[in-house]
Design a protein around this motif. Sequence first.
Motif, PDB file in Angstrom:
ATOM      1  N   ARG A 255      77.666 -36.592  36.940  1.00 18.93           N
ATOM      2  CA  ARG A 255      78.139 -37.457  38.003  1.00 18.93           C
ATOM      3  C   ARG A 255      78.995 -36.589  38.913  1.00 18.93           C
ATOM      4  N   THR A 283      76.664 -52.195  28.548  1.00 18.62           N
ATOM      5  CA  THR A 283      76.362 -53.621  28.413  1.00 18.62           C
ATOM      6  C   THR A 283      75.955 -53.897  26.967  1.00 18.62           C
TER       7      THR A 283
ATOM      8  N   SER B 433      78.876 -50.645  18.602  1.00 15.26           N
ATOM      9  CA  SER B 433      78.625 -50.739  20.040  1.00 15.26           C
ATOM     10  C   SER B 433      79.633 -49.902  20.816  1.00 15.26           C
ATOM     11  N   GLN B 434      80.795 -49.648  20.233  1.00 16.64           N
ATOM     12  CA  GLN B 434      81.745 -48.739  20.886  1.00 16.64           C
ATOM     13  C   GLN B 434      81.343 -47.273  20.702  1.00 16.64           C
ATOM     14  N   GLN B 435      80.798 -46.968  19.540  1.00 19.16           N
ATOM     15  CA  GLN B 435      80.509 -45.564  19.221  1.00 19.16           C
ATOM     16  C   GLN B 435      79.247 -45.042  19.891  1.00 19.16           C
ATOM     17  N   LEU B 436      78.281 -45.927  20.127  1.00 24.20           N
ATOM     18  CA  LEU B 436      76.990 -45.472  20.644  1.00 24.20           C
ATOM     19  C   LEU B 436      77.120 -45.119  22.124  1.00 24.20           C
ATOM     20  N   ARG B 437      76.730 -43.903  22.467  1.00 28.57           N
ATOM     21  CA  ARG B 437      76.853 -43.450  23.860  1.00 28.57           C
ATOM     22  C   ARG B 437      75.575 -43.834  24.601  1.00 28.57           C
ATOM     23  N   ALA B 438      75.510 -45.098  24.980  1.00 26.57           N
ATOM     24  CA  ALA B 438      74.320 -45.598  25.655  1.00 26.57           C
ATOM     25  C   ALA B 438      74.729 -46.741  26.587  1.00 26.57           C
ATOM     26  N   GLY B 439      73.979 -46.912  27.654  1.00 24.95           N
ATOM     27  CA  GLY B 439      74.338 -47.895  28.663  1.00 24.95           C
ATOM     28  C   GLY B 439      74.078 -49.335  28.263  1.00 24.95           C
ATOM     29  N   VAL B 440      73.135 -49.533  27.342  1.00 22.47           N
ATOM     30  CA  VAL B 440      72.853 -50.884  26.858  1.00 22.47           C
ATOM     31  C   VAL B 440      72.802 -50.842  25.336  1.00 22.47           C
ATOM     32  N   VAL B 441      73.543 -51.715  24.709  1.00 25.92           N
ATOM     33  CA  VAL B 441      73.479 -51.817  23.254  1.00 25.92           C
ATOM     34  C   VAL B 441      73.010 -53.224  22.912  1.00 25.92           C
ATOM     35  N   GLY B 457      71.818 -45.877  32.418  1.00 27.02           N
ATOM     36  CA  GLY B 457      72.056 -44.918  31.355  1.00 27.02           C
ATOM     37  C   GLY B 457      73.330 -44.101  31.422  1.00 27.02           C
ATOM     38  N   TYR B 458      73.637 -43.500  30.280  1.00 27.77           N
ATOM     39  CA  TYR B 458      74.644 -42.453  30.161  1.00 27.77           C
ATOM     40  C   TYR B 458      73.878 -41.123  30.240  1.00 27.77           C
ATOM     41  N   LYS B 459      74.625 -40.060  30.384  1.00 29.87           N
ATOM     42  CA  LYS B 459      74.116 -38.687  30.277  1.00 29.87           C
ATOM     43  C   LYS B 459      72.820 -38.483  31.076  1.00 29.87           C
TER      44      LYS B 459
END
Lengths: 290, 481
Positions: A255, A283, B433-441, B457-459
């Motif tokens: 970013r 989300t 859900s806090q630990q997972l580095r992803a935009g949607v859980v 997304g992340y990354k």
Amino acid sequence: MSERLAVKKTYKLAIGGKFPRSESGRSYQVADSAGEFLANAAWASRKDARDAVAAARKAFPGWSGATAYNRGQVLYRVAEVMEGRRAQFVDEVARGEGLARQRAEKAVDEAIDRWVWYAGWADKIAHVVGSSNSVAGPYFDFSVPEPTGVVAVLAPQRSSLLGLVSVLAPAVVSGNTVVLAASYERPLPAITLSEVLATSDVPGGVVNVLTGRVGDTAPALASHMDVNAIDLAGAAGDTEHAHELELAAAENLKRVVRAPGAEPDWTAEPGLERITAHLETKTVWHPVGI
Amino acid sequence: MTKFEYAPAPESSAIVDIKSSYGLFVDGTFVDPVDGTSFKSVNPATEEVLADVAEAGAADVNRAVAAARTAYENTWSTMSGRDRGKYLFRIARLIQERSRELAVLESIDNGKPIRESRDVDVPLVASFFFYYAGWADKLQYAGAGPAPRPYGVAAQVIPWNFPLLMLSWKIAPALAAGNTVVLKPAETTPLTALLFAEICQQADLPPGVVNIITGAGDTGRMLVEHDDVDKVAFTGSTDVGKAIARSVAGTSKKATLELGGKAANVVFEDAALDQAVEGVVNGIFFNQGHVCCAGSRLLVQESVYDEVLDRLKRRVGTLRLGDPLDKNTDVGAINSAEQLARIRELSDVGETEGAERWSPACELPDRGYWFPPTLFTGVSQAHRIAREEIFGPVLSVLTFRTPAEAVEKANNTPYGLSAGVWTEKGSRILWMSQQLRAGVVWANTFNKFDPASPFGGYKESGYGREGGRHGLLSYLNTEEK
């Protein structure tokens, strides 16, 4: 009776909670605005930049996992310690930026107040940018902001403390960890701030400070695959360099906060842009049922 | 127990009128491309040619961007938000009215089961237009300041996996915010976008507000790199996303990138196993696995590995593969010969690298592009099938012992689009859900989408969000004039 001999300070890098010299052994001379010698500062190498990224990555789980209240407290404590070092900051800003004493005091006061302003956002930003989402089905669905990860920040070249605070505080307040490339000609407030951070309960590695040529460290940070975002504030006005850094940043889709055409007036109201620039939106869905 | 066989239950394709050739939709009308070249769109389930479709060249891209610019300056940016919204409401209604036609055409051009295009894609398309229609006259409440502005002309390039749905994710928020658009659908699935162009005409949308140009990668590149474009939105591969990030570097263009994924679907020993298995199947076999957020890595806790695998195989064995227009079909056709080759190649690599391959007894039709639902067990994190996006009905199964190990493995990817968690323990759901580095859980569910729910997304899965208020912000300029 003879005058007391002053203890001269060695200015070093700040990496992972320690104050090392550059691994390259190099340093450079920092002069004040009149060209008078001020200090020898460490001339960070690309290897130092990589070490700083590793330190920032290591610090990320702890800092991002701390409660927002705790981060807000720790950052408020930074402002308290800055206040205690006010005279030193004023001196460094006045000599480095060539400001009259009164104007330097104003800049330092504004910088400390801005740090307090940002510290207060730690446990409020989620209200403003998060959401509960009314989806068409039996699901609880919400979105929360999360820190992007390791952020490289090129500090403004001119505004050595107010500008610095204006780019550093918004990155760390949400839980990112930072590798900061300080102003090349005016690095002393950044070095002093790194000492403030080290004595303010900010865990080692959360803010790592590199001094030296931005031309050495910035490309290493922009192309580093374990850096998640980069703020190009320090490349303001250098369109070509900023373009190269943005190209390098594309390699792992960092970013990017783009470099402005000229360094902005940092006394203006900051807004939330620099906080949100280093946030991801997550989300979460869960079914509702009995 | 008597076993009942399925009788064929085909959806009639009579409702769809496919033309033999299609032009470009520019400035409110269909026009021929300047240099007159075209390509063919093929039904992937039969390999029959469906239509000749115009291939836009540089002159066509110029023409479309110019039409969008003119419409932006003269019409769309000066229209009240209320009226912009009413056009979007009209479009939403027309999509509902013509939903059967859209669903059938989508299944024919894309190969996805009619059950999905009818029950998932098209209803979501209508809902995205409805949702963003309501935002058009409320922009000052979106959190982008008291007087947010559109960017101007948006260049939008979308993939072939959800042709119409991705169109709605792009066009609805862009128009609501006051931008005009030039959209390029994927070259293997252009037909529903062209039908959408007719819907724009039917809605009397002012000419030039929506322009649809067809073509392959070159057309998309010319569109994205066009000097008079202010905003770029792309959904597709991470490689192309990086090329776009490079092309907008040094410009003032803003980009939203929704790219690849390699999502972990994590099943804990205390999960409701039947539901979890259903979710795992939906996670990877929905839309033939042509889903960027597909749960392509299954992480099972070791203590329930055997049981989960038994149930999973039993369930996968009941999936019905075949005619996309048959209402009983679960798994349709692979979208193109090229994609089929990629799935085959990576699956072969999976075997070569030592993973064990399993598919149910499954007859593939003689013609068309098909790949059976496939599981790989004995997969290690270093295997290519655990690292690369296959974008097909192929699931890699890995195991873990502790929650920390599950997190470590789930996050061990340059991607970060989505993740799934299956457990009956509430605190563990929230911790995961806090630990997972992803935009949607997705917790105890998977592959759910909604216009009110931000997605992205992340990354290296990209940046920016689509859906919800966040998705609207992707099309609003908050910088000072």
